[in-house]
Design a protein around this motif. Sequence first.
Motif, PDB file in Angstrom:
ATOM      1  N   GLU A   1      47.334  34.661  31.230  1.00 38.78           N
ATOM      2  CA  GLU A   1      46.038  35.282  31.507  1.00 38.78           C
ATOM      3  C   GLU A   1      45.152  34.245  32.184  1.00 38.78           C
ATOM      4  N   PRO A   2      44.864  34.440  33.453  1.00 44.92           N
ATOM      5  CA  PRO A   2      44.012  33.460  34.145  1.00 44.92           C
ATOM      6  C   PRO A   2      42.603  33.472  33.558  1.00 44.92           C
ATOM      7  N   GLY A   3      41.985  32.301  33.521  1.00 43.25           N
ATOM      8  CA  GLY A   3      40.670  32.194  32.904  1.00 43.25           C
ATOM      9  C   GLY A   3      39.613  33.035  33.595  1.00 43.25           C
ATOM     10  N   GLU A   4      39.670  33.086  34.929  1.00 43.52           N
ATOM     11  CA  GLU A   4      38.579  33.751  35.657  1.00 43.52           C
ATOM     12  C   GLU A   4      38.453  35.232  35.299  1.00 43.52           C
ATOM     13  N   LYS A   5      39.551  35.829  34.793  1.00 44.43           N
ATOM     14  CA  LYS A   5      39.501  37.256  34.453  1.00 44.43           C
ATOM     15  C   LYS A   5      38.741  37.520  33.156  1.00 44.43           C
ATOM     16  N   HIS A   6      38.502  36.460  32.406  1.00 48.33           N
ATOM     17  CA  HIS A   6      37.962  36.685  31.055  1.00 48.33           C
ATOM     18  C   HIS A   6      36.625  35.991  30.829  1.00 48.33           C
ATOM     19  N   LEU A   7      35.851  35.926  31.884  1.00 44.77           N
ATOM     20  CA  LEU A   7      34.508  35.359  31.751  1.00 44.77           C
ATOM     21  C   LEU A   7      33.494  36.467  31.925  1.00 44.77           C
ATOM     22  N   PRO A   8      32.330  36.335  31.295  1.00 46.43           N
ATOM     23  CA  PRO A   8      31.314  37.376  31.444  1.00 46.43           C
ATOM     24  C   PRO A   8      30.821  37.426  32.897  1.00 46.43           C
ATOM     25  N   PRO A   9      30.154  38.529  33.275  1.00 44.13           N
ATOM     26  CA  PRO A   9      29.629  38.631  34.645  1.00 44.13           C
ATOM     27  C   PRO A   9      28.684  37.470  34.950  1.00 44.13           C
ATOM     28  N   ASP A  10      28.637  37.101  36.240  1.00 44.01           N
ATOM     29  CA  ASP A  10      27.838  35.935  36.654  1.00 44.01           C
ATOM     30  C   ASP A  10      26.384  36.029  36.199  1.00 44.01           C
TER      31      ASP A  10
END
Lengths: 626, 401
Positions: free
Chosen positions: B382-391
Amino acid sequence: MTSIVVQFLNGLAGASTLFLIAVGLSLIFGVTRIVNFAHGSLYMLGIYIAYSAVGAFGAAGALGFWGAILAAAFAVGLFGALVEVLILRRIYQAPELFQLLATFALVLMVKDFVLWAWGPEDLLGPRAPGLDGAVTILGQRFPEYDLFMIAVGPVVLGLLWLLLNRTRWGTLVRAATQDREMVGALGVNQKWLFTGVFALGACLAGLGGALQVPREPAQLFLDLTAIADAFVIVVVGGMGSIPGAFLAALIIGEVKAFCIGLGNVTLLGVEVSFSKLTLVIEFIVMAIVLVVRPWGLLGRPQAAQRAAPTHIEPPLRAAPRGLAAGAAVLALVLAALPLTGAAYTVVLMTDILIFALFAASLHFIMGPAGMVSFGHAAYFGLGAYGAGLLLLRAGAPMEVALAAGPLAAALGAAVFGWFCVRLAGVYFAMLTLAFAQIGWSVVFQWDSFTGGSNGLVGVWPAAWLASKSAFYLFALVLCGAGLAALRRILFSPFGYALRAGRDSPLRCDAIGIDIKRLQWAAFTLVGAFAGIAGALYAFSKGSVSPDVMAIPRSVDALVMVLLGGVQTLAGPAVGAAALTWLQDTIARNTEYWQSLLGATILVIVLAFPQGIVGSLSRLGGRTEAE
Amino acid sequence: MGTRRAFFAAAACVLAAGFAAPAAAQGTIKIGEVNSYKRFPAFLEPYKKGWELGLEEVNAAGGVLGRKLELVSRDDGGNQGDAVRLAEELLSREGVSFLTGTFASNIGLAVSDFAKQKKVLFIAAEPLTDKIVWDNGNRYTFRLRPSTYMQTAMLIPDAAKLKKKRWAIVYPNYEYGQSATAAFKKLLTAQQPNVEFVTEQAPPLGKIDAGAVVQAIADSKPDAIFSSLFGPDLANFVRQGNLRGLFKDRPVFNLLAGEPEYLDPLKQETPNGWYVTGYPWYGIATPEHKKFLDAYKNRHNDYPRLGSVVGYTLVKTVAAAIRKAGSLDTEKLIAAMKGLEVDSPFGKMTYRALDHQSTMGAYVGQIGLRDGKGVMTSFRYEPGEKHLPPDAEVRKMRPAD
């Protein structure tokens, strides 16, 4: 209903574990009066050795498994005997509590040894053969091994009772617990009695550890967890009382199990997490017990020890003129330190100054007032948090926040001290520890205010102190003044009265000195000084975390005082400098720095049985007299 | 006057002799590293082996900017005050160009704030706390590992898919466990509004009373369990739970439990089918991981743990940042770190300019027993960028630089 019964059984299993950890400590203290910090390490050794032994003989079925458990306990007992003969026996004549330093050194060395021998990974042993399943109790599955553990506690209690009450050796041990000088006077060889008791205590700790192999993994923190639990059980039960230890283990085991069983409960509209309370529940129980029963549940007032000749402290003398001049020169040299441009030395010296004041504040009550505190970090921490919170939450300027530190600490010390001074000896020490732990758990969990486990960041000094040299000079002035003030107070009528209270409470009473009130005042006063140290520490680091009031910080202070020499006034400062400098140098240059630090402390302990300054000045005094 | 001053300076010199500074080795680029090696050896010994390997590779390839790279490492003993003092020592005496390392969240945050005060770059390797890049973020601090929030978010899709209504939660009682619990509740409720959290157990770190905790969870009759336990607490919980049948017909989600550091000790006791985040080094087939795995096994005669990957990637990050900056100037390094791409054993990752969080991901899947050992039997990256809150949400949390 079902769950109450099962949680009760869980509590019983936990109680047996706690009892086994604690009973050896109680036995050792009862006879030798040694506060054995290494007891948790013995427990940890027990579980590690048993893990390896089970791995080696476990294939031989149940016999191999149980044989391995007993062999591990026996091995730890043997190790205990060696420690007693090689180290502790040499320092029984040292001032009270000095043996604590040697056992602290052992803690460090055992920890590194275990890491070296068994590696860093947690080691989960196999389940016990024959007891590897669960039985159904009221429809709930309950592990067979936990049922076995429930039985082990009372069995060990019974065997110990037989040993102590039905054998000659046991009679001697009980006699020594009550009056060891008299036992010696009657021609009993105390040396072997002490060795035997220490070995038995160690063996019990080892057994407690070994029996945990099928329940929990062997890991490197068991020593600290176990030692805290062991002290609490022993003190709640009453030092030296084995049935007391059993009763205490039972109470704490059950209280813990039911806190977990209750979970989150809404009381008067407020949600209370009893589960979170398990962080500190044993210390709350201890505080309550000690406030109500000052000698624990089944303990008796400590028999007065007839002081050995070395135990009588020489009276304090005002510093000779030469010493005052020496101190002035030292202050000037220290003030010139930033001129050398050694930036890191300035930073390290700031730490040393702060710890010197912290240690001196502990020494003030420990030495001259005769009150040993195991929880002195509470006031260091209150100082740090008081300053940090006022700066961050109220936006106060740094100068004001700095002043709030000692105020907060003194306030805390006044409240806790009011309860503590009613107690004496180790009970006093443990009540201070209980309050320190309660304070620690509050700052650890109050996220919205104290920052919880992360603590506070951004606690930086004002612009005029931003440079490390400026802050160092500032710390030098404050700590120097603090040290001088503490010393001055000892030579005031207040200081004389405190020492009188330590040396002869009865005579003090007779001439109308209210010792308790004096002690309370002293406790509050040193709280304020520890608070100054704590506030300075916060500003020198820029952050505060709950470590500042945790047990290791309190232990560090004790070690500093003892290392320097509890019967001297310069001792704490020298001890603080020695420990901080040693730790810094050794930790930066070696991998197994803990064992090297431990070994160094051990060498100091054996070479300077009065502490560094104590031994040196004794040496100096003798040459002068000759 | 002059002589007196000279006298004191000389006296101070004598005093300072004991603390004499070692001569700095000329020509190498020194980077400071502070960590709690003796406090958390299970994670940090492999981590050290990882950065040793990374360092050897970088230097064998000629170093950076034509100079050799050197990591000056210090052990803070798990004490936050000592960590700050050692960071100071690294900067002022060793003359390191910037700081890296730290494990525990409180120490990570303290060193991060120190770096801000000193205006030097700090690359936090291990701390999981969300605060280090969000609430307490600052322009000098970057973080390598996927945070508590990210790893919790990675478990949410599987958790939501099961449509379980009653959840029990157990977590170690400190910031990491609290954040994981808060993130899990928030994210799952967003996906599944009718979810109920029937009990929350918060045992003290390293001191779980596993029998009682398992019983209390069983009493609350949950359909599923979310745990963020690790280390000895996890092993205790698993053994008691297995013995008491807590995990029978109940899906369990456990953050971090697939990391070899925490999974390997379970051995025979490894529960079947738990959903975890972790590092299945034995099963990752990508060429970049294969290269790392072979090199690591060759060098250390041992298999890597997750800590090894973190340590190795830390050195790669350091080298890439210095190369991109072309200098050791703090401002240039910060500019280089923003959006920096690094080749890690998990593939390419980026340090986001937005919040200085790397996009390193984690492996998510289920665990089971194979040949007497616990392994992740099925997993995906699971790449990290997929699991961050919206900017926008991140901007709101993070203080302006």
